[in-house]
Design a protein around this motif. Structure first.
Motif, PDB file in Angstrom:
ATOM      1  N   LEU A  40      16.242 -17.183  33.399  1.00 32.64           N
ATOM      2  CA  LEU A  40      16.649 -17.465  34.776  1.00 32.64           C
ATOM      3  C   LEU A  40      15.436 -17.488  35.704  1.00 32.64           C
ATOM      4  O   LEU A  40      15.397 -18.283  36.656  1.00 32.64           O
ATOM      5  CB  LEU A  40      17.662 -16.422  35.253  1.00 32.64           C
ATOM      6  N   ARG A  43      14.013 -20.871  35.512  1.00 34.51           N
ATOM      7  CA  ARG A  43      14.786 -21.830  36.304  1.00 34.51           C
ATOM      8  C   ARG A  43      14.458 -21.692  37.788  1.00 34.51           C
ATOM      9  O   ARG A  43      14.222 -22.699  38.480  1.00 34.51           O
ATOM     10  CB  ARG A  43      16.286 -21.593  36.093  1.00 34.51           C
ATOM     11  N   GLN A 242      17.147 -27.222  25.752  1.00 36.38           N
ATOM     12  CA  GLN A 242      18.557 -26.925  25.521  1.00 36.38           C
ATOM     13  C   GLN A 242      19.181 -26.239  26.733  1.00 36.38           C
ATOM     14  O   GLN A 242      20.283 -26.583  27.165  1.00 36.38           O
ATOM     15  CB  GLN A 242      18.716 -26.042  24.280  1.00 36.38           C
ATOM     16  N   ALA A 243      18.448 -25.274  27.300  1.00 31.01           N
ATOM     17  CA  ALA A 243      18.957 -24.574  28.482  1.00 31.01           C
ATOM     18  C   ALA A 243      19.096 -25.533  29.659  1.00 31.01           C
ATOM     19  O   ALA A 243      20.038 -25.428  30.451  1.00 31.01           O
ATOM     20  CB  ALA A 243      18.027 -23.418  28.837  1.00 31.01           C
ATOM     21  N   THR A 244      18.174 -26.493  29.771  1.00 32.66           N
ATOM     22  CA  THR A 244      18.250 -27.462  30.864  1.00 32.66           C
ATOM     23  C   THR A 244      19.441 -28.392  30.677  1.00 32.66           C
ATOM     24  O   THR A 244      20.156 -28.705  31.629  1.00 32.66           O
ATOM     25  CB  THR A 244      16.946 -28.275  30.937  1.00 32.66           C
ATOM     26  N   THR A 246      22.244 -27.784  29.050  1.00 28.23           N
ATOM     27  CA  THR A 246      23.501 -27.053  29.241  1.00 28.23           C
ATOM     28  C   THR A 246      23.560 -26.324  30.573  1.00 28.23           C
ATOM     29  O   THR A 246      24.593 -25.735  30.905  1.00 28.23           O
ATOM     30  CB  THR A 246      23.691 -26.035  28.106  1.00 28.23           C
ATOM     31  N   ARG A 247      22.459 -26.349  31.318  1.00 26.62           N
ATOM     32  CA  ARG A 247      22.350 -25.634  32.591  1.00 26.62           C
ATOM     33  C   ARG A 247      22.648 -24.147  32.404  1.00 26.62           C
ATOM     34  O   ARG A 247      23.278 -23.512  33.258  1.00 26.62           O
ATOM     35  CB  ARG A 247      23.274 -26.243  33.637  1.00 26.62           C
ATOM     36  N   ASP A 248      22.186 -23.622  31.316  1.00 31.98           N
ATOM     37  CA  ASP A 248      22.472 -22.230  30.958  1.00 31.98           C
ATOM     38  C   ASP A 248      21.164 -21.440  30.882  1.00 31.98           C
ATOM     39  O   ASP A 248      20.549 -21.337  29.827  1.00 31.98           O
ATOM     40  CB  ASP A 248      23.214 -22.189  29.617  1.00 31.98           C
ATOM     41  N   PHE A 249      20.748 -20.923  32.026  1.00 36.20           N
ATOM     42  CA  PHE A 249      19.559 -20.081  32.096  1.00 36.20           C
ATOM     43  C   PHE A 249      20.028 -18.665  32.417  1.00 36.20           C
ATOM     44  O   PHE A 249      20.309 -18.341  33.574  1.00 36.20           O
ATOM     45  CB  PHE A 249      18.591 -20.577  33.173  1.00 36.20           C
ATOM     46  N   ARG A 250      20.111 -17.838  31.407  1.00 38.37           N
ATOM     47  CA  ARG A 250      20.667 -16.507  31.591  1.00 38.37           C
ATOM     48  C   ARG A 250      19.585 -15.495  31.952  1.00 38.37           C
ATOM     49  O   ARG A 250      18.460 -15.571  31.491  1.00 38.37           O
ATOM     50  CB  ARG A 250      21.384 -16.067  30.312  1.00 38.37           C
ATOM     51  N   THR A 272      24.394 -14.390  43.157  1.00 37.60           N
ATOM     52  CA  THR A 272      24.853 -15.698  42.693  1.00 37.60           C
ATOM     53  C   THR A 272      23.728 -16.705  42.843  1.00 37.60           C
ATOM     54  O   THR A 272      23.231 -16.922  43.952  1.00 37.60           O
ATOM     55  CB  THR A 272      26.062 -16.178  43.516  1.00 37.60           C
ATOM     56  N   PHE A 276      22.969 -25.630  40.609  1.00 40.19           N
ATOM     57  CA  PHE A 276      21.919 -26.237  39.803  1.00 40.19           C
ATOM     58  C   PHE A 276      21.501 -27.558  40.446  1.00 40.19           C
ATOM     59  O   PHE A 276      22.356 -28.382  40.779  1.00 40.19           O
ATOM     60  CB  PHE A 276      22.422 -26.482  38.377  1.00 40.19           C
TER      61      PHE A 276
END
Length: 371
Positions: A40, A43, A242-244, A246-250, A272, A276
């Motif tokens: 995150l 990102r 992959q994170a980009t 799926t927009r999944d930056f944890r 929050t 994105f």
């Protein structure tokens, strides 16, 4: 990419050519370390481009690096502790003139003297009168596996008469515990891989100089290790892609969270993240119109100089950010390797052979080679 292809550098792009290849994704040590530490955070910095306020430690690190760079502009015999101290005020004024926003960073009253103490630590380790760096603040870049451009700026590169390379990075924070040295060396392995790819030479020594503690950590990489590191960098980039997608930056909570500028919008702290960012809409190209006759002009050689940007704020895990820590080091002079200009001055070097088979720490003592 095979070992043979790595060593065969004839077709490898030069740093200048590679830097102009806009069609390739780019990764620097700082941004790679961001993702490794917390996706995150990567990102927030790379995709959202959220602003971060610089700290006094980062600004102090920027000043010390500037002084150490300018120190080698002096004739060798004049590179004394007194000369370095005399450079502090002029370099600070130069930085304020180039980056007025630095004036907004609150610094302590003894800011210049505290930077001088770090320079004292440098002179307890090296005698700059006894050698000439080959390059300073030098941009290095290359393509990895014909798909990823990796690049960064090296504080100093030493070259022996025999052609051996030594990569040197100044750290203004405290030396980390040995368990965290691998994190600190990640940045230098990045540079070692680029140098191997572009020059066909594995650096003999990767050197971290911790100015606050007057300590040195030397590490000698080998080709097999750099091949493994190359695979690690490519795997890291695939994870970023992959994170980009799926927009999944944890978030990945750790002790480093205490130094993060984005806790208020981090889910790990009840925040929050912003929406994105959406990619810019594609525009249909306008119909081509006949071009006007071309006016003869003088041939242009070389490339446009890079613009120098203000030191980036916020710790970049994997580098050193100028605080005395034992958690691994962060970007010590507040810069990102993505946005740093350098001149890469070349000169001769007089030095003895430097053989370091494993990480070696030297504390508060003049090195035999005085480099």
């Amino acid at each position: 990419m095979t070992a043979e292809a790595l060593i065969a550098t004839a077709g490898t792009p030069t740093p200048e050519a590679a830097s102009e290849e806009s069609s390739y994704p780019t990764l620097s040590p700082s941004r790679a370390a961001d993702f490794k530490t917390c996706p995150l955070l990567y990102r927030f910095r790379t995709i959202d481009k959220l602003p971060e306020r610089a700290t006094a430690d980062q600004v102090r690190g920027t000043l010390v690096h500037a002084v150490l760079e300018r120190l080698f502009d002096l004739p060798a015999a004049e590179r004394t502790p007194q000369a370095a101290a005399a450079l502090l005020a002029p370099q600070w004024q130069r930085l304020l003139a180039e980056f007025p926003e630095l004036a907004e960073v609150p610094v302590e009253d003894d800011f210049l003297s505290s930077a001088g103490a770090l320079l004292d630590g440098y002179f307890r380790i090296e005698d700059p009168r006894r050698f000439e760096p080959a390059e300073r603040e030098s941009l290095v870049a290359t393509l990895v596996n014909d798909q990823l451009l990796i690049r960064g700026y090296i504080d100093r590169l030493d070259v022996s008469p025999a052609g051996d390379l030594r990569v040197v990075d100044y750290k203004t924070g405290g030396a980390p515990r040995e368990a965290f040295e691998a994190r600190a060396l990640f940045q230098l392995k990045f540079y070692a891989l680029v140098l191997w790819r572009t020059r066909g030479v594995v650096p003999r020594v990767l050197r971290l100089i911790y100015l606050k503690d007057a300590e040195v950590c030397d590490y000698a990489p080998d080709p097999e290790e750099l091949l493994r590191f190359e695979r690690t960098v490519l795997a890291l980039w695939r994870a970023i892609e992959q994170a980009t997608t799926t927009r999944d930056f944890r978030p990945r909570p750790s002790r480093l969270c205490g130094w993060c500028s984005h806790q208020q919008i981090c889910p790990a702290f009840g925040g929050t993240p912003p929406p994105f960012p959406e990619p810019a809409p594609e525009t249909r190209p306008e119909p081509e119109t006949p071009a006007a006759p071309e006016t003869p002009s003088m041939p242009v050689t070389g490339s446009a100089p890079e613009t120098r940007s203000a030191p980036a704020a916020g710790p970049a895990p994997g580098d050193d950010h100028g605080s005395n820590d034992d958690r691994g080091s962060n970007d010590d002079h507040g810069r990102s390797d993505d946005h740093r200009a350098g001149d890469g001055r070349a000169s001769s070097l007089r030095m003895s052979d430097f053989s370091t088979p494993a990480p070696i720490r030297a504390s508060d003592q003049r090195l035999p080679s005085a480099m």
